[in-house]
Design a protein around this motif. Structure first.
Motif, PDB file in Angstrom:
ATOM      1  N   ALA A  26       1.427 -69.674-139.375  1.00  0.00           N
ATOM      2  CA  ALA A  26       0.965 -68.334-139.005  1.00  0.00           C
ATOM      3  C   ALA A  26      -0.416 -68.394-138.382  1.00  0.00           C
ATOM      4  O   ALA A  26      -0.698 -67.725-137.370  1.00  0.00           O
ATOM      5  N   VAL A  27      -1.324 -69.195-138.969  1.00  0.00           N
ATOM      6  CA  VAL A  27      -2.677 -69.313-138.404  1.00  0.00           C
ATOM      7  C   VAL A  27      -2.617 -69.931-137.011  1.00  0.00           C
ATOM      8  O   VAL A  27      -3.277 -69.462-136.052  1.00  0.00           O
ATOM      9  N   ALA A  42       6.165 -59.407-130.011  1.00  0.00           N
ATOM     10  CA  ALA A  42       6.439 -60.724-130.592  1.00  0.00           C
ATOM     11  C   ALA A  42       5.528 -60.997-131.783  1.00  0.00           C
ATOM     12  O   ALA A  42       5.948 -61.559-132.812  1.00  0.00           O
ATOM     13  N   MET A  43       4.268 -60.592-131.694  1.00  0.00           N
ATOM     14  CA  MET A  43       3.345 -60.802-132.801  1.00  0.00           C
ATOM     15  C   MET A  43       3.743 -59.963-134.009  1.00  0.00           C
ATOM     16  O   MET A  43       3.679 -60.412-135.164  1.00  0.00           O
ATOM     17  N   ALA A  44       4.169 -58.697-133.738  1.00  0.00           N
ATOM     18  CA  ALA A  44       4.622 -57.847-134.840  1.00  0.00           C
ATOM     19  C   ALA A  44       5.869 -58.433-135.501  1.00  0.00           C
ATOM     20  O   ALA A  44       5.999 -58.463-136.740  1.00  0.00           O
ATOM     21  N   ALA A  45       6.814 -58.915-134.667  1.00  0.00           N
ATOM     22  CA  ALA A  45       8.024 -59.530-135.225  1.00  0.00           C
ATOM     23  C   ALA A  45       7.670 -60.774-136.035  1.00  0.00           C
ATOM     24  O   ALA A  45       8.256 -61.027-137.109  1.00  0.00           O
ATOM     25  N   LEU A  49       8.548 -61.515-139.924  1.00  0.00           N
ATOM     26  CA  LEU A  49       9.305 -62.703-140.316  1.00  0.00           C
ATOM     27  C   LEU A  49       8.501 -63.588-141.277  1.00  0.00           C
ATOM     28  O   LEU A  49       9.073 -64.207-142.183  1.00  0.00           O
ATOM     29  N   VAL A  50       7.186 -63.688-141.090  1.00  0.00           N
ATOM     30  CA  VAL A  50       6.352 -64.461-142.015  1.00  0.00           C
ATOM     31  C   VAL A  50       6.394 -63.838-143.403  1.00  0.00           C
ATOM     32  O   VAL A  50       6.522 -64.556-144.433  1.00  0.00           O
ATOM     33  N   ALA A  51       6.292 -62.495-143.463  1.00  0.00           N
ATOM     34  CA  ALA A  51       6.393 -61.827-144.763  1.00  0.00           C
ATOM     35  C   ALA A  51       7.764 -62.044-145.382  1.00  0.00           C
ATOM     36  O   ALA A  51       7.891 -62.279-146.600  1.00  0.00           O
ATOM     37  N   PHE A  94       4.227 -73.171-132.396  1.00  0.00           N
ATOM     38  CA  PHE A  94       3.407 -73.651-133.507  1.00  0.00           C
ATOM     39  C   PHE A  94       3.974 -73.285-134.885  1.00  0.00           C
ATOM     40  O   PHE A  94       3.504 -73.788-135.899  1.00  0.00           O
ATOM     41  N   PHE A  95       4.980 -72.413-134.894  1.00  0.00           N
ATOM     42  CA  PHE A  95       5.642 -72.139-136.172  1.00  0.00           C
ATOM     43  C   PHE A  95       6.513 -73.321-136.629  1.00  0.00           C
ATOM     44  O   PHE A  95       7.134 -73.260-137.687  1.00  0.00           O
ATOM     45  N   ALA A  96       6.524 -74.389-135.822  1.00  0.00           N
ATOM     46  CA  ALA A  96       7.216 -75.616-136.254  1.00  0.00           C
ATOM     47  C   ALA A  96       6.582 -76.171-137.529  1.00  0.00           C
ATOM     48  O   ALA A  96       7.233 -76.920-138.272  1.00  0.00           O
ATOM     49  N   PHE A  97       5.306 -75.826-137.817  1.00  0.00           N
ATOM     50  CA  PHE A  97       4.700 -76.218-139.102  1.00  0.00           C
ATOM     51  C   PHE A  97       5.565 -75.758-140.279  1.00  0.00           C
ATOM     52  O   PHE A  97       5.693 -76.459-141.276  1.00  0.00           O
ATOM     53  N   TYR A  98       6.135 -74.557-140.139  1.00  0.00           N
ATOM     54  CA  TYR A  98       6.977 -74.008-141.202  1.00  0.00           C
ATOM     55  C   TYR A  98       8.396 -74.574-141.137  1.00  0.00           C
ATOM     56  O   TYR A  98       9.007 -74.896-142.156  1.00  0.00           O
TER      57      TYR A  98
END
Length: 416
Positions: A26-27, A42-45, A49-51, A94-98
Motif C-alpha cells: 500500500a505504501v 483506481a486509488m479509491a478501489a 481492496l487493501v481494507a 507495486f502491490f506485488a509485495f502483497y
C-alpha cells in the motif's frame, strides 16, 4: 515461574507477515501512484481492496486457529487472497509485495495436489508486476511476460522441490528420533529388568553359596572332629577292656596321637578347611600315610598303590579325594568287618580315579538309609564331594562279597 514456549519463525510470519506485506504494498503504491498513472478511482478501489485484504486476513486468522492445516476453507481463502493480489497488482505493480505472500503460504494452506496450481497463479501475478503491470502492452511485453512467467515457475519448481526434500528429511528425522526415543525407552526398561534380574541372581547365588558352604563345613567337621573322636573312642574302649597294661598304654598313646591329629585338623579347618595331611605332602603321600595309620589303628591289612604318571593336583581336588578316602576308611572300620583293604590312586590321562576295595561283609547299596536318619554323611557325603568338582562316585557291593568304591574326577593340575 512462567514457562514461555518458543515461537517458530514460520508461525510468526503466518501471523504478521501478510499484514506487513500488505502495508508495504500500500505504501509503495501510494508513493508510485502518479508515476504509474493511477487515477482517483483506481486509488479509491485500491484502498477498498487493501481494507478487504486486511479484514480477510483477520477472519482467516481466527478460522485457522480452530482449523489448522490444509482444508477447503484454506483453498477458498487462498483463492480470495490471490484474486485481491491480482487485482491490486493490475491497478499498481507495486502491490506485488502483497501478492508474493502466495509463495510462502501455498504449501501450508493448500492440499498437496493444489500446491503447484496455487504457485502458478501467484507466478502469473508476479510476472505481470515484473513486466510493468497487467495487461502487457504489445507483443514484446507479452513475450517478456511469458518469459518471466517461465523463469518464475522454473525457480518456484526448483525451490519447491528443495523444500519438499527438506520436509521429507525433516519427517524422516522426526520419525527416526521418535523411533530412537522408543528404542531408548525399551532399552532402559530392558536394562532395568536386567538389573533387577541380576540383583535377584546375586541374591540367589549368595544364598546357594551360603547353603553349599554350610554343607561343606558340616562335611569338614564330620571328617575332622567326628572321625577323630570315633577313633579315640575306639582306642579307649580297647584300653577299658584289656587287662594288659602294656597294650593299654599303647592304645592310650594312640588315642592321644589321634586327639592331637584331630586338634590339628580342626585348627587347619578353621583357617582354610584343607586337610592337615596335605599341608606338606601331595595327595599320593597323604593317602599312603592315611591308609597306613588306619591299618595300624584297626589291625586290618591295608595297602596303597599309585598307578600312572603322578601329577601335582589342584588343592581342592586333592582335599576332596583325601576326604572321600577318609570317609570310606571310617565306614569300613565301623561296618565292613574286613580282613583286607586296598586303596588305589590312578592317574589316567585327564582323569584321576580313587578305588577303595575291601573283603568285608558287604551290603545292599539300595537299602542304605538316607543320612538324615543315620546321622552321618557316608555315601551321600562322598558322592556330594565328588559331584562338587564335576566328578562321580560309584559303589559296588552285595552282602557277603565285600565292597568296591570308585571316585572319578577330572584331572586339574595345581597351576591351572
Amino acid at each position: 515461574m512462567t514457562n514461555t514456549a518458543p515461537v517458530e519463525p514460520r508461525a510468526s510470519f503466518d501471523n504478521w507477515g501478510p499484514y506487513a506485506l500488505l502495508a508495504a504494498g500500500a505504501v509503495a503504491a501510494a508513493v508510485s501512484a502518479r508515476p504509474v498513472g493511477m487515477g482517483r478511482p483506481a486509488m479509491a478501489a485500491s484502498a477498498v481492496l487493501v481494507a478487504a485484504g486486511a479484514l480477510l486476513q483477520v477472519c482467516w486468522g481466527r478460522v485457522k486457529r480452530r482449523q489448522p492445516g490444509p482444508s477447503r476453507t484454506g483453498v477458498c481463502f487462498y483463492l480470495l487472497r490471490w484474486a485481491l493480489g491480482f487485482v491490486l497488482t493490475w491497478l499498481n505493480p507495486f502491490f506485488a509485495f502483497y501478492a508474493v505472500t502466495g509463495y510462502y503460504t501455498a504449501a501450508r494452506e493448500l492440499p498437496g495436489r493444489l500446491v503447484m496450481p496455487g504457485l502458478f497463479l501467484t507466478a502469473i501475478t508476479m510476472a505481470g508486476s515484473e513486466v510493468g503491470g497487467m495487461p502487457p502492452h504489445g507483443p514484446l511485453l507479452w513475450s517478456g511476460f511469458f518469459l518471466v512467467l517461465g523463469l518464475n515457475m522454473g525457480l518456484v519448481s526448483v525451490f519447491t522441490r528443495f523444500a519438499l526434500q527438506e520436509q521429507e528429511r525433516a519427517r524422516v528425522q522426526a520419525e527416526t528420533i521418535t523411533e530412537l526415543e522408543r528404542t531408548n525407552t525399551a532399552l532402559q526398561q530392558a536394562l532395568d529388568e536386567n538389573a533387577a534380574l541380576h540383583a535377584q541372581l546375586l541374591v540367589q547365588a549368595r544364598e546357594a553359596g551360603v547353603a553349599d558352604e554350610r554343607r561343606r563345613l558340616a562335611a569338614e567337621i564330620h571328617d575332622t572332629l567326628a572321625q577323630g573322636l570315633t577313633g579315640i573312642i575306639a582306642q579307649l574302649q580297647v584300653v577299658a577292656n584289656t587287662p594288659d597294661e602294656g597294650q593299654a598304654r599303647e592304645h592310650v598313646h594312640r588315642a592321644m596321637d589321634l586327639a592331637r591329629h584331630s586338634l590339628g585338623e580342626a585348627r587347619r579347618s578353621v583357617h582354610n578347611l584343607a586337610p592337615v595331611a596335605l599341608e606338606h605332602d601331595g595327595l599320593p603321600q597323604a593317602l599312603k600315610n592315611t591308609v597306613a595309620d588306619w591299618g595300624e589303628r584297626t589291625g586290618i591289612r591295608a595297602e596303597f598303590t599309585v598307578a600312572g604318571t603322578t601329577e601335582q593336583l589342584h588343592d581342592e581336588l586333592s582335599a576332596t579325594l583325601l576326604r572321600i578316602a577318609q570317609e570310606a576308611l571310617s565306614n569300613a572300620s565301623r561296618h565292613a568287618r574286613a580282613g583286607r583293604l586296598g586303596v588305589t590312586l590312578t592317574f589316567l590321562g585327564d582323569e584321576v580315579i580313587l578305588d577303595i576295595r575291601d573283603d568285608g561283609v558287604g551290603f545292599d547299596p539300595l537299602a542304605v538309609p538316607p543320612r538324615s536318619r543315620t546321622g552321618g554323611f557316608g555315601l551321600d557325603g562322598m558322592r556330594a564331594r565328588a559331584e562338587r568338582i564335576a566328578g562321580s562316585l560309584t559303589v559296588e557291593s552285595e552282602p557277603g562279597h565285600g565292597t568296591a568304591l570308585s571316585a572319578r574326577v577330572p584331572l586339574v593340575r595345581h597351576d591351572q
